[in-house]
Design an enzyme around this catalytic site. Structure first.
Site, PDB file in Angstrom:
ATOM      1  N   CYS A   1      45.888  36.503  44.131  1.00  0.00           N
ATOM      2  CA  CYS A   1      44.796  36.943  43.823  1.00  0.00           C
ATOM      3  C   CYS A   1      43.584  36.891  44.780  1.00  0.00           C
ATOM      4  CB  CYS A   1      44.426  36.612  42.502  1.00  0.00           C
ATOM      5  SG  CYS A   1      43.908  34.847  42.094  1.00  0.00           S
TER       6      CYS A   1
ATOM      7  N   HIS B   1      41.335  32.610  38.738  1.00  0.00           N
ATOM      8  CA  HIS B   1      41.633  33.949  39.198  1.00  0.00           C
ATOM      9  C   HIS B   1      40.739  34.428  40.123  1.00  0.00           C
ATOM     10  CE1 HIS B   1      43.992  37.590  39.321  1.00  0.00           C
ATOM     11  NE2 HIS B   1      42.973  38.335  38.806  1.00  0.00           N
TER      12      HIS B   1
ATOM     13  N   GLN C   1      49.446  42.595  42.833  1.00  0.00           N
ATOM     14  CA  GLN C   1      50.051  41.134  43.446  1.00  0.00           C
ATOM     15  C   GLN C   1      51.282  40.861  42.717  1.00  0.00           C
ATOM     16  OE1 GLN C   1      46.578  38.982  41.625  1.00  0.00           O
ATOM     17  NE2 GLN C   1      47.852  37.255  41.284  1.00  0.00           N
TER      18      GLN C   1
ATOM     19  N   ASN D   1      40.488  44.512  39.593  1.00  0.00           N
ATOM     20  CA  ASN D   1      41.612  43.552  39.517  1.00  0.00           C
ATOM     21  C   ASN D   1      42.717  43.936  40.288  1.00  0.00           C
ATOM     22  OD1 ASN D   1      42.875  41.230  38.658  1.00  0.00           O
ATOM     23  ND2 ASN D   1      43.194  41.596  36.469  1.00  0.00           N
TER      24      ASN D   1
END
Length: 458
Positions: free
Chosen positions: A79, A385, A73, A408
């Site tokens: 996110c 997040h 990102q 992630n």
């Protein structure tokens, strides 16, 4: 406990400092800490080797299909959009037999930012009679078009605008580095909000104008002002595809064969979410401040005006874990929200999220005693997040999960090839949300204030 203070007026006296220094000097552990920590970062120095060894990146229940590549990102707060598209791309890649694939996060980002701008101006019209320094008005004007968002907000976007592959609407400089356009847009939107407040006051002062005409006139002015927002966004992010206009996407399959897909963004979304339907999914949260078994929402939180509200079912932490285990065993990755900065090291080749990983208490002779509820109450923690859980390690004797594999969206150099391992204890303390099927929801709901931590945008 001392019965009388050394600083009688409430200030720090030199007698205080002398007493504190005397206690520190007498402690050999503190002297060693002073020798080492004045020259190094406490986060890298005070890591526990045994804790790192005890939580390997190995799992006994993983998704059979591995999606890629690792996404990034970059310098943006998208996110939640990356987590959503990372979940959905599994089905796209399996159906089309793709080796690597990304959906356009920037496409959703454009429509979200445009709608958040409209949402803020609608709230400005709705609350125009409140003083400009009212707590609600002030809160709404603070981070009015955050990059972040919540699950129901992305469902609004998907159901309204659909999805496109990344080559159809690729990244731009400002989708990957959003701060400059955010600052400009917020400046203009705050100005627009004041313009609408002034117009509202003028219209309502004329008692010959009906309430309906007041709203109609304000919305016409708002649409005029929104032209500037659209101009800025389309210039910096690019003009996005229309959700009802067909596009052609050409690609290679995993074995190198040419293929293409034709249709609209809405058709693409519907075609590739038959197994995991975002509209049929719901957020389970763990918020120990509030009663379990109830449905909660956060006031004034949303992106598409009149769209699906942000709703959460508050439940016990073990229910969240078991929902994840069932999903992984069924071959389904899981969107979740957490406070990622707490007791985690996402550095290259580390990727550990564990409350035992940092030896702060031993190094400083302190106790970190806040509970999860207290951290929420004191602004120490919030949902910051969103990521994806793609594997879980379950204890064969107890049937309970002991660690989770986390995908992630910070690039290949974050964690172990873009992935982290999360301990069961870290999950207890810092995971707030997982997405499950909406059949787990109840009908009644409790409204939390707009500034509640559960309204934090991941």
């Amino acid at each position: 406990m001392a019965s009388s203070p050394l600083g009688a007026d409430g200030s720090i006296s030199l007698s205080n400092v002398d007493a504190w220094e005397s206690a520190a000097t007498a402690d050999p552990k503190i002297q060693l800490a002073r020798t080492i920590l004045a020259h190094s970062n406490i986060k890298s120095t005070l890591t526990s080797r045994p804790a790192g060894v005890a939580i390997p990146h190995v799992f006994n229940h993983e998704l059979e299909f591995k999606a890629g590549p690792v996404t990034n990102q970059k310098s943006s707060g998208r996110c939640w959009l990356f987590a959503t598209t990372n979940v959905i791309r599994h089905e796209v890649m399996k159906k089309l037999k793709l080796k690597e694939f990304q959906l356009s996060q920037s496409y959703l980002f454009f429509w979200d930012k445009l709608n958040k701008s409209n949402y803020y101006l609608e709230l400005s019209i709705e609350n125009a009679d409140l003083p400009v320094d009212d707590r609600l008005v002030n809160f709404l004007a603070d981070d009015l078009i955050s990059d972040g968002g919540q699950w129901d907000m992305v469902v609004n976007l998907l159901e309204t605008y659909g999805l496109v592959p990344q080559p159809i609407y690729p990244e731009s400089f400002h989708s990957s580095a959003s701060s400059p356009i955010n600052n400009l847009l917020k400046m203009k939107l705050r100005e627009h909000a004041l313009t609408l407040r002034t117009l509202s006051s003028s219209l309502k002062a004329n008692h010959n104008i009906s309430p309906e005409l007041v709203i109609s006139t304000l919305r016409a002015k708002k649409e005029e002002l929104m032209q500037e927002v659209y101009t800025i966004m389309s210039a910096t992010l690019g003009v996005p595809p229309k959700p009802d206009v067909a596009f052609t996407w050409e690609y290679y399959t995993e074995d190198g064969k040419y293929a293409k897909w034709e249709g609209t963004p809405l058709q693409f979304y519907k075609d590739f979410t038959s197994k995991f339907s975002p509209a049929e999914s719901f957020s389970l949260i763990n918020d120990p401040r509030n009663e379990y078994g109830k449905l909660y929402t956060v006031d004034k939180l949303g992106n598409i005006w009149g769209g699906r509200p942000v709703l959460y079912v508050n439940t016990e932490i073990d229910d969240l874990k078991q929902a994840i285990v069932r999903s992984i065993k069924a071959g389904q990755p899981v969107f979740f929200g957490c406070d990622v900065g707490q007791f985690s090291d996402t550095g290259k080749d580390v990727g550990i999220m564990d409350t035992n990983y940092f030896a702060y208490e031993q190094a400083f002779n302190i106790t970190l005693g806040l509970t999860k509820a207290q951290r929420l109450q004191t602004n120490e923690s919030a949902m910051t997040h969103a990521m994806v859980i793609s594997a879980v390690h379950v204890d064969e004797k107890t049937g309970r999960p002991v660690r989770f594999k986390v995908e992630n969206s910070w690039g290949e150099d974050s964690g172990v090839h873009g992935h982290n391992v999360m301990s069961d204890k870290w999950f207890d303390e810092f995971v707030f949300q997982v997405v499950v099927h909406k059949s787990l929801a109840t009908k009644e709901h409790v409204v939390l204030p707009a500034w509640d931590p559960m309204g934090a945008l991941a």
